[in-house]
Design an enzyme around this catalytic site. Structure first.
Site, PDB file in Angstrom:
ATOM      1  N   GLY A   1      -9.847  24.459   2.869  1.00  0.00           N
ATOM      2  CA  GLY A   1     -10.942  23.984   2.029  1.00  0.00           C
ATOM      3  C   GLY A   1     -11.121  24.926   0.865  1.00  0.00           C
TER       4      GLY A   1
ATOM      5  N   CYS B   1      -5.988  28.068   7.047  1.00  0.00           N
ATOM      6  CA  CYS B   1      -6.581  28.591   5.820  1.00  0.00           C
ATOM      7  C   CYS B   1      -8.096  28.777   5.961  1.00  0.00           C
ATOM      8  CB  CYS B   1      -6.192  27.689   4.656  1.00  0.00           C
ATOM      9  SG  CYS B   1      -6.568  28.413   3.065  1.00  0.00           S
TER      10      CYS B   1
ATOM     11  N   SER C   1      -0.770  -8.315  -5.213  1.00  0.00           N
ATOM     12  CA  SER C   1       0.066  -8.087  -6.385  1.00  0.00           C
ATOM     13  C   SER C   1       1.504  -8.466  -6.067  1.00  0.00           C
ATOM     14  CB  SER C   1       0.011  -6.614  -6.767  1.00  0.00           C
ATOM     15  OG  SER C   1       0.633  -5.855  -5.731  1.00  0.00           O
ATOM     16  N   GLY C   2       1.790  -8.649  -4.776  1.00  0.00           N
ATOM     17  CA  GLY C   2       3.176  -8.905  -4.392  1.00  0.00           C
ATOM     18  C   GLY C   2       3.884  -7.618  -4.021  1.00  0.00           C
ATOM     19  N   GLY C   3       3.216  -6.491  -4.241  1.00  0.00           N
ATOM     20  CA  GLY C   3       3.807  -5.206  -3.895  1.00  0.00           C
ATOM     21  C   GLY C   3       3.638  -4.904  -2.413  1.00  0.00           C
ATOM     22  N   VAL C   4       4.183  -3.765  -2.009  1.00  0.00           N
ATOM     23  CA  VAL C   4       4.200  -3.412  -0.591  1.00  0.00           C
ATOM     24  C   VAL C   4       2.779  -3.254  -0.037  1.00  0.00           C
ATOM     25  CG1 VAL C   4       5.005  -1.693   1.070  1.00  0.00           C
ATOM     26  CG2 VAL C   4       6.335  -2.130  -0.989  1.00  0.00           C
TER      27      VAL C   4
ATOM     28  N   SER D   1      -0.445  -4.142  -0.969  1.00  0.00           N
ATOM     29  CA  SER D   1      -1.372  -5.253  -0.777  1.00  0.00           C
ATOM     30  C   SER D   1      -0.779  -6.274   0.192  1.00  0.00           C
ATOM     31  CB  SER D   1      -1.768  -5.895  -2.109  1.00  0.00           C
ATOM     32  OG  SER D   1      -0.652  -6.370  -2.804  1.00  0.00           O
ATOM     33  N   SER D   2       0.548  -6.430   0.216  1.00  0.00           N
ATOM     34  CA  SER D   2       1.147  -7.405   1.144  1.00  0.00           C
ATOM     35  C   SER D   2       0.957  -6.958   2.585  1.00  0.00           C
ATOM     36  CB  SER D   2       2.645  -7.588   0.882  1.00  0.00           C
ATOM     37  OG  SER D   2       2.866  -7.941  -0.453  1.00  0.00           O
TER      38      SER D   2
ATOM     39  N   LYS E   1       2.942   5.913   1.409  1.00  0.00           N
ATOM     40  CA  LYS E   1       3.762   4.711   1.184  1.00  0.00           C
ATOM     41  C   LYS E   1       4.869   4.504   2.236  1.00  0.00           C
ATOM     42  CE  LYS E   1       4.573   1.746  -2.368  1.00  0.00           C
ATOM     43  NZ  LYS E   1       3.463   1.391  -3.265  1.00  0.00           N
TER      44      LYS E   1
END
Ligand code: XMP
Length: 516
Positions: A55, A82, A223-226, A228-229, A372
């Site tokens: 932190g 830490c 969007s058709g992307g990974v 959101s699908s 991702k």
């Protein structure tokens, strides 16, 4: 099967979710809780182990994050990282002081106690990543030093109380043996089984969504992307056709994208999809705009307007919509915020920003803690086609942020052609899944060329390909010369209006991945 849970207490470190990720990589389940959580909440999870994150504060700061020190007496093994180390020292009777030399960045650690199970199997010297301004001056009773750097303490332990702590960050990529240290904590110290898989994530997420949503209706901006699908498929599993997805053509999609995405989502994934062609509305908003932030804002506002119209229509048909699904990932969360207030806006992301408040929608973000590659892994477990999961990221404001200068229908068409050539050549060379992103950018720079006996005066395309783990940092990819050569000659020969191609050799930082 009972789920074994590691509790990660977050003291505000930018790396906290990386700890969770490293733990998932070992097929162990963890939950991240704010450090201020009541002790009873931690206890009710029956944690197999507790990790205290780093932190930005000092334990003596007036606004130092306050955790209940009795968590050190729960009986579960504790690993402090830490700030977590300083918290332990401070609360168990030791002393912390501002370090005479602050340490940030790479450091070399010497292990002094190789019999402590946290360091089992380690060499005596480790490369690590340090980032701290305080150091432990006096250890609490019963603790001993386990590791040092040339000017500071790097590790402590009290095996009897089952508490270990390190001053460096084992979770970051710059500590190459960090995963092995965390593995020692999970398996040798906590006794984890390592049997928590993406299938469990799917099962618990789907059940959680079903319970939260109840009989409600949900909409999703696809969007058709990974991201959101995968988010939509998880919600669809939970509530079926009470989910309606909306896909908007904003006029700055890639070549054939409007048709391809509909085919993928409707036909291959079976989602209930409303596709809206609003390209004219968006292009009108973009006419005459050159400033990158203005482009992003106009697209964002227009998107909300279009989306709101559709959502209201769906609400009338279904009797009301209460929820909005978003495919937000952890790096999106981090890039748009910081621990002590909003960081300076580098680029305004998130195309549906503001919508949930306006429409009084509650958010479902099933991927909010993931990176991702983990989302792709979950998508595979959901049986989604590789054609969708393997897609490279594409920004919400689309080609508008890759067309420098004004976005006109003619310039969109030029970039669509050039980009299609880049992507198809990268795919043909089997490089598409090996780079994070690869695309073309249209520059407002015109130069002289010669074609046959004709003089040309036309635009320049830049080709960009980068390697990255999460989009937060990136290295330009050294594409093979023959691939660059084919891309260049095809663009100049096939795209009338572009007569010069350059290759972008800038990493992030200091550059960003997109040009605007
Ligand atoms: P930059 O250009 O900031 O991009 O280095 C980092 C990653 O984010 C993507 N990107 C966006 N994604 N909406 C998105 O959904 C946006 O407005 C946006 N801007 C950038 C970019 O493609 C890269 O993967």
């Amino acid at each position: 099967m009972d789920t074994q849970t590691i509790v990660i207490l977050d003291f505000g470190s930018q790396y906290t979710q990386l700890i969770a990720r490293r733990i998932r990589e070992q097929n162990v389940f963890s939950v991240v809780l704010p450090c201020t959580v009541p002790l009873s909440d931690i206890r009710s999870l029956h944690p197999l182990g507790v990790i205290l994150s780093g932190g930005p504060s000092s334990v003596y700061d007036a606004d130092a994050p306050a955790a209940d020190p009795r968590l050190l007496e729960l009986g579960a093994p504790v690993l402090g990282i830490c700030y977590g180390l300083q918290f332990i020292v401070h609360h168990l009777g030791g002393k912390v002081r501002p370090a005479s030399k602050r340490e940030y960045g790479h450091a070399e650690v010497t292990i002094e106690d190789d019999s402590t199970p946290l360091f089992a199997g380690m060499p005596l010297s480790l490369q690590v990543w340090m980032s701290h301004g305080d150091e432990a001056l006096e250890l609490p009773p019963g603790f001993h030093r386990t590791a040092v750097t040339s000017n500071a303490l790097a590790g402590i332990a009290n095996e009897e109380r089952r508490i270990w702590a390190v001053q460096f960050h084992p979770e970051v990529h710059h500590t190459p043996l960090g995963p092995a240290i965390l593995k020692n904590f999970l398996f040798a110290i906590c006794g984890a089984r390592g049997d928590w898989t993406p299938a469990h994530f799917i099962e618990t997420t789907v059940a959680g969504i079903r319970e939260r949503v109840g009989p409600g209706h949900v909409i999703c901006a696809l969007s058709g992307g990974v991201d959101s699908s995968v988010a939509a498929v998880l919600v669809h599993r939970a509530i079926g056709d009470r989910l309606t997805c909306i896909f908007v053509n904003n006029g700055v999609l890639r070549k054939n994208e409007f048709v391809n995405v509909q085919r993928n989502l409707r036909d291959k994934l079976g989602l209930q999809l409303v596709a809206v062609d609003a390209s004219q509305r968006f292009l009108r908003q973009l006419a005459g705009v050159i400033d990158p932030e203005t482009k992003r804002k106009r697209i964002g506002q227009e998107f909300i307007a279009v989306f709101e119209d559709e959502a209201n229509r769906i609400a009338r048909e279904t009797g009301g919509v209460d929820w909005l699904v978003q495919g937000t990932l952890y790096p999106d969360v981090i890039e748009s915020s910081s621990v002590k207030g909003p960081s300076q806006t580098i680029k305004s992301h998130h195309n549906v920003g503001g919508l949930p408040e306006r429409m009084k929608l509650k958010l479902i973000e099933p991927l909010r803690d993931l990176f991702k590659d983990e989302v792709r892994r979950i998508g595979r477990d959901l049986g989604m086609p590789e054609e969708i999961l393997g897609r490279q990221p594409f920004p919400g404001p689309g080609l508008a942020v890759r067309i420098l200068g004004e976005v006109t229908p003619e310039r969109v068409a030029l970039l669509q052609e050039a980009d299609d050539i880049v992507v198809s050549e990268i795919k043909a060379a089997a490089l598409y899944s090996r780079v994070w992103q690869s695309f073309a950018v249209l520059l407002p720079v015109m130069s002289v060329g010669v074609m046959g006996d004709q003089r040309t005066y036309a635009y320049t395309a830049a080709v960009r390909a980068v390697h990255s783990e999460d989009g937060m940092t990136a290295d330009w990819a050294p594409l093979p010369h023959d691939v660059l050569k084919r891309i260049s000659s095809r663009i100049v020969n096939e795209v009338r209006g572009i007569n010069r191609v350059v290759y972008d050799i800038t990493s992030k930082p200091p550059g960003t991945i997109e040009w605007e």
